[in-house]
Design a protein around this motif. Structure first.
Motif, PDB file in Angstrom:
ATOM      1  N   TYR A 110      34.129 -20.657   8.664  1.00  0.00           N
ATOM      2  CA  TYR A 110      35.103 -21.470   9.194  1.00  0.00           C
ATOM      3  C   TYR A 110      35.049 -22.191  10.064  1.00  0.00           C
ATOM      4  CZ  TYR A 110      37.013 -17.241   7.179  1.00  0.00           C
ATOM      5  OH  TYR A 110      36.605 -16.026   5.933  1.00  0.00           O
ATOM      6  N   ARG A 111      35.904 -23.743   9.384  1.00  0.00           N
ATOM      7  CA  ARG A 111      36.091 -24.797  10.544  1.00  0.00           C
ATOM      8  C   ARG A 111      37.381 -24.593  12.034  1.00  0.00           C
ATOM      9  NH1 ARG A 111      33.412 -29.330   8.927  1.00  0.00           N
ATOM     10  NH2 ARG A 111      33.241 -29.039   6.375  1.00  0.00           N
ATOM     11  N   ALA A 112      36.509 -24.403  12.264  1.00  0.00           N
ATOM     12  CA  ALA A 112      37.829 -24.299  13.485  1.00  0.00           C
ATOM     13  C   ALA A 112      37.869 -25.675  14.704  1.00  0.00           C
ATOM     14  CB  ALA A 112      37.951 -23.557  14.376  1.00  0.00           C
ATOM     15  N   SER A 113      38.774 -25.437  15.448  1.00  0.00           N
ATOM     16  CA  SER A 113      39.345 -26.234  16.535  1.00  0.00           C
ATOM     17  C   SER A 113      39.568 -25.236  18.061  1.00  0.00           C
ATOM     18  CB  SER A 113      40.434 -27.268  16.606  1.00  0.00           C
ATOM     19  OG  SER A 113      40.104 -28.259  17.680  1.00  0.00           O
ATOM     20  N   LEU A 114      38.799 -26.367  19.106  1.00  0.00           N
ATOM     21  CA  LEU A 114      39.006 -25.876  19.969  1.00  0.00           C
ATOM     22  C   LEU A 114      40.209 -26.041  21.091  1.00  0.00           C
ATOM     23  CD1 LEU A 114      35.669 -25.341  22.055  1.00  0.00           C
ATOM     24  CD2 LEU A 114      36.458 -24.011  20.947  1.00  0.00           C
ATOM     25  N   THR A 115      41.047 -26.789  20.108  1.00  0.00           N
ATOM     26  CA  THR A 115      42.389 -27.977  21.016  1.00  0.00           C
ATOM     27  C   THR A 115      43.260 -27.322  19.320  1.00  0.00           C
ATOM     28  OG1 THR A 115      41.131 -30.116  20.089  1.00  0.00           O
ATOM     29  CG2 THR A 115      41.362 -29.212  22.672  1.00  0.00           C
ATOM     30  N   PRO A 116      44.338 -27.219  19.530  1.00  0.00           N
ATOM     31  CA  PRO A 116      45.427 -27.550  18.405  1.00  0.00           C
ATOM     32  C   PRO A 116      45.243 -29.003  17.754  1.00  0.00           C
ATOM     33  CG  PRO A 116      46.564 -27.185  20.614  1.00  0.00           C
ATOM     34  CD  PRO A 116      45.563 -26.805  20.707  1.00  0.00           C
ATOM     35  N   THR A 117      46.144 -29.176  17.027  1.00  0.00           N
ATOM     36  CA  THR A 117      45.858 -30.613  16.355  1.00  0.00           C
ATOM     37  C   THR A 117      46.776 -30.351  15.220  1.00  0.00           C
ATOM     38  OG1 THR A 117      44.429 -30.416  14.988  1.00  0.00           O
ATOM     39  CG2 THR A 117      43.739 -30.903  16.233  1.00  0.00           C
ATOM     40  N   ALA A 118      47.779 -31.413  14.759  1.00  0.00           N
ATOM     41  CA  ALA A 118      48.441 -31.428  13.235  1.00  0.00           C
ATOM     42  C   ALA A 118      47.738 -30.598  12.606  1.00  0.00           C
ATOM     43  CB  ALA A 118      48.588 -32.579  12.785  1.00  0.00           C
ATOM     44  N   THR A 119      45.974 -30.697  12.385  1.00  0.00           N
ATOM     45  CA  THR A 119      45.518 -29.941  11.057  1.00  0.00           C
ATOM     46  C   THR A 119      44.827 -28.436  11.170  1.00  0.00           C
ATOM     47  OG1 THR A 119      43.981 -32.252   9.950  1.00  0.00           O
ATOM     48  CG2 THR A 119      43.072 -29.842   9.481  1.00  0.00           C
ATOM     49  N   TYR A 120      44.509 -27.960  12.883  1.00  0.00           N
ATOM     50  CA  TYR A 120      43.791 -27.181  13.042  1.00  0.00           C
ATOM     51  C   TYR A 120      45.756 -26.262  14.024  1.00  0.00           C
ATOM     52  CZ  TYR A 120      39.106 -27.856  11.371  1.00  0.00           C
ATOM     53  OH  TYR A 120      38.300 -29.392  11.143  1.00  0.00           O
ATOM     54  N   ARG A 121      45.926 -25.618  13.366  1.00  0.00           N
ATOM     55  CA  ARG A 121      46.969 -24.672  13.889  1.00  0.00           C
ATOM     56  C   ARG A 121      47.737 -23.432  14.355  1.00  0.00           C
ATOM     57  NH1 ARG A 121      52.448 -25.756  10.631  1.00  0.00           N
ATOM     58  NH2 ARG A 121      50.897 -25.750   9.483  1.00  0.00           N
TER      59      ARG A 121
ATOM     60  N   GLN B 162      32.845 -23.219  12.174  1.00  0.00           N
ATOM     61  CA  GLN B 162      32.182 -24.636  13.015  1.00  0.00           C
ATOM     62  C   GLN B 162      33.452 -25.962  12.941  1.00  0.00           C
ATOM     63  OE1 GLN B 162      30.515 -25.508   8.647  1.00  0.00           O
ATOM     64  NE2 GLN B 162      30.181 -28.464  10.139  1.00  0.00           N
ATOM     65  N   LEU B 163      33.076 -26.662  14.606  1.00  0.00           N
ATOM     66  CA  LEU B 163      33.644 -27.137  15.454  1.00  0.00           C
ATOM     67  C   LEU B 163      33.401 -28.263  14.708  1.00  0.00           C
ATOM     68  CD1 LEU B 163      33.449 -25.952  19.052  1.00  0.00           C
ATOM     69  CD2 LEU B 163      35.363 -25.562  17.378  1.00  0.00           C
ATOM     70  N   PRO B 164      34.310 -29.217  15.467  1.00  0.00           N
ATOM     71  CA  PRO B 164      34.607 -30.657  14.379  1.00  0.00           C
ATOM     72  C   PRO B 164      33.144 -31.445  15.234  1.00  0.00           C
ATOM     73  CG  PRO B 164      37.035 -30.659  15.478  1.00  0.00           C
ATOM     74  CD  PRO B 164      36.080 -28.822  15.381  1.00  0.00           C
ATOM     75  N   ASP B 165      33.008 -31.345  16.066  1.00  0.00           N
ATOM     76  CA  ASP B 165      31.739 -32.232  16.752  1.00  0.00           C
ATOM     77  C   ASP B 165      30.374 -31.302  16.222  1.00  0.00           C
ATOM     78  OD1 ASP B 165      31.862 -29.535  18.460  1.00  0.00           O
ATOM     79  OD2 ASP B 165      32.099 -30.437  20.008  1.00  0.00           O
ATOM     80  N   GLY B 166      30.412 -30.761  15.469  1.00  0.00           N
ATOM     81  CA  GLY B 166      29.341 -29.878  14.700  1.00  0.00           C
ATOM     82  C   GLY B 166      28.472 -28.476  15.011  1.00  0.00           C
ATOM     83  N   ARG B 167      29.243 -28.476  16.535  1.00  0.00           N
ATOM     84  CA  ARG B 167      28.944 -27.306  17.072  1.00  0.00           C
ATOM     85  C   ARG B 167      29.706 -26.328  16.406  1.00  0.00           C
ATOM     86  NH1 ARG B 167      31.056 -26.500  22.759  1.00  0.00           N
ATOM     87  NH2 ARG B 167      32.195 -28.233  21.414  1.00  0.00           N
ATOM     88  N   ILE B 168      28.815 -24.520  16.678  1.00  0.00           N
ATOM     89  CA  ILE B 168      28.844 -23.141  15.826  1.00  0.00           C
ATOM     90  C   ILE B 168      28.756 -22.882  16.802  1.00  0.00           C
ATOM     91  CG2 ILE B 168      28.250 -21.243  14.615  1.00  0.00           C
ATOM     92  CD1 ILE B 168      28.767 -24.204  12.194  1.00  0.00           C
ATOM     93  N   MET B 169      30.541 -22.025  16.766  1.00  0.00           N
ATOM     94  CA  MET B 169      30.730 -21.241  18.477  1.00  0.00           C
ATOM     95  C   MET B 169      31.317 -19.553  17.278  1.00  0.00           C
ATOM     96  SD  MET B 169      34.441 -20.922  20.173  1.00  0.00           S
ATOM     97  CE  MET B 169      35.527 -20.119  21.111  1.00  0.00           C
ATOM     98  N   SER B 170      30.562 -18.792  17.633  1.00  0.00           N
ATOM     99  CA  SER B 170      30.544 -16.933  17.452  1.00  0.00           C
ATOM    100  C   SER B 170      31.703 -16.266  18.271  1.00  0.00           C
ATOM    101  CB  SER B 170      29.624 -16.211  17.656  1.00  0.00           C
ATOM    102  OG  SER B 170      28.479 -16.613  18.649  1.00  0.00           O
TER     103      SER B 170
ATOM    104  N   ARG C  32      36.690 -12.926  21.681  1.00  0.00           N
ATOM    105  CA  ARG C  32      35.625 -13.459  22.753  1.00  0.00           C
ATOM    106  C   ARG C  32      34.820 -14.260  22.118  1.00  0.00           C
ATOM    107  NH1 ARG C  32      30.900 -10.935  23.472  1.00  0.00           N
ATOM    108  NH2 ARG C  32      30.734  -9.134  21.883  1.00  0.00           N
ATOM    109  N   ASP C  33      34.859 -15.415  22.922  1.00  0.00           N
ATOM    110  CA  ASP C  33      33.390 -15.924  22.717  1.00  0.00           C
ATOM    111  C   ASP C  33      32.245 -15.388  22.892  1.00  0.00           C
ATOM    112  OD1 ASP C  33      32.116 -17.866  22.560  1.00  0.00           O
ATOM    113  OD2 ASP C  33      32.446 -19.413  23.785  1.00  0.00           O
ATOM    114  N   SER C  34      31.676 -15.404  21.684  1.00  0.00           N
ATOM    115  CA  SER C  34      30.102 -14.342  22.370  1.00  0.00           C
ATOM    116  C   SER C  34      28.998 -15.610  22.248  1.00  0.00           C
ATOM    117  CB  SER C  34      30.080 -13.694  21.197  1.00  0.00           C
ATOM    118  OG  SER C  34      29.845 -14.147  19.585  1.00  0.00           O
ATOM    119  N   GLY C  35      28.855 -16.602  22.373  1.00  0.00           N
ATOM    120  CA  GLY C  35      27.860 -17.612  23.249  1.00  0.00           C
ATOM    121  C   GLY C  35      26.725 -17.646  22.363  1.00  0.00           C
TER     122      GLY C  35
END
Length: 391
Positions: A148-159, A221-229, A288-291
């Motif tokens: 899924y698309r996600a963000s590490l900070t809250p925004t008007a889109t990512y709530r 999938q983060l806004p900068d293109g990185r993938i976080m698990s 948890r962030d599974s790295g």
């Protein structure tokens, strides 16, 4: 997929009737597993994917990796503890481990399906699950790791946040707070209670955030293109409940034919209903962030697509070699799914909050949308067996 992960298909209340090959009732069904006769073994067939169908590549290496993962688990103190009081006579940690070691040798050295089949029947015995009817009938569902698309900070889109495990979680008063008490009816009030400051990531879609609770892990999938698990870290003590069945009970959707796309479409047309039905699912999962690690199972080893299953770990032997016979869904090429009966070696490497009793198995279908489409329509009847070296 992850420790207390629930079956995706079952959580949505999906019903897909598939009629299994009849099996002989098993004796002494007070135990979850029973040895079968040689005559019954002759009817089992063999793994239809190990060498591949004509024109298709097999997945022998995937099976070997999954075996190695189980062997890694079986060397741990957690495995020793799990087998210390295992209820089925003759199924011990040492026998399970030796069975896997020998089976791996046979897979590596066998030059054909027929050669492996003969060696397995010569050296192994099969134990069958008594199923939910004491006659071997098992219900199979599927689960997967979403992206899924996600963000590490809250925004008007990512709530909509998912949360880390509170450091004082072990001291929380029981029964634990409900989902509404933790995040509010709208899913946006977590910063007003004990979850404040524990946000791990934010999603744009509330239902997607909820489905991560069902699956137990995800790739973001983060806004900068990185993938976080993200992976399972803990859960509250509330019992499982099917959101799909709740909706059907209220007449919102018919239970027959209920599927993931149907529910997604319903909630997109009636987003206010999210605040009615999601709060009814009180189990709350922490992450948890599974790295970047792959999806992990109850045995704390990676799960492998179509080679890892989740069962009730109070009844079934963790890490053991198993064999399933059931219809699985495959893309039809026309935007739909077709069910094809498979016979397949798998490893019992996971558990699930909705996977209870001898008659339930969840099959890990993989990562991403295609795996999710398959998992979302899967509910079929079949049989479950375990392979152990002859004494």
């Amino acid at each position: 997929m992850i420790n207390t992960l629930g079956s995706f298909a079952l959580s949505l209340g999906i019903i897909f009737a598939q009629i299994p090959t009849p099996t002989t009732p098993t004796p002494n069904s007070s135990l979850p597993l029973q040895p079968i006769t040689e005559a019954q073994e002759q009817q089992l067939g063999l793994d239809d994917r190990l060498w591949g169908r004509p024109g298709q590549k097999g997945d022998k290496q995937a099976l070997l990796r999954s075996i190695d993962n189980s062997l890694k688990y079986l060397r741990t103190s957690k495995a020793a503890e799990a087998y210390a009081n295992y209820p089925v006579p003759g199924i011990t940690l040492d026998r399970v481990r030796r069975s896997l070691v020998r089976f791996r040798q046979l897979v590596v050295n066998s030059r054909s399906a027929a050669q492996l089949k003969a060696a397995v029947r010569r050296e192994f015995v099969f134990y069958q699950s008594v199923g939910h009817d004491n006659q071997g009938t098992v219900t199979f569902t599927g689960y997967y790791e979403p992206i899924y698309r996600a963000s590490l900070t809250p925004t008007a889109t990512y709530r909509y946040p998912i949360y880390r495990l509170p450091t004082d979680f072990e001291s929380w008063q029981r029964p634990h707070p409900t989902r509404v008490e933790l995040e509010g009816k709208d899913g946006l009030q977590g910063d007003k209670g004990p979850l404040k400051g524990l946000e791990l990531a934010w999603l744009s879609d509330r239902f997607e955030a909820f489905l991560i609770h069902i699956q137990g892990s995800a790739r973001l999938q983060l806004p900068d293109g990185r993938i976080m698990s993200v992976g399972y870290a803990g859960k509250t003590d509330h019992p499982y409940i099917s959101v799909g069945r709740e909706m059907a009970k209220d007449g919102k959707l018919p239970l027959a034919g209920l599927s993931i796309p149907v529910m997604i479409d319903f909630f997109r047309r009636y987003p206010q209903e999210l605040s009615v039905y999601l709060p009814r699912y009180n189990p709350f999962i922490f992450f948890r962030d599974s790295g970047g690690a792959p999806a992990m199972g109850f045995t704390n080893v990676p799960v492998t697509a179509e080679r890892s299953i989740a069962t009730d770990k109070e009844l079934m032997p963790p890490g053991a070699l198993a064999f399933i016979r059931t219809p699985l869904p495959f893309p039809s090429g026309r935007g739909g799914m077709t069910f094809r009966r498979v016979s397949r070696f798998v490893l019992d490497q996971d558990a699930g909050s909705a996977i209870k009793g001898a008659g339930r198995v969840d099959v890990f279908m993989g990562t991403g949308r295609s795996a999710g489409d398959r998992a979302g329509v899967m509910k079929s009847k079949g049989q479950l067996y375990y392979l152990l070296l002859k004494d």
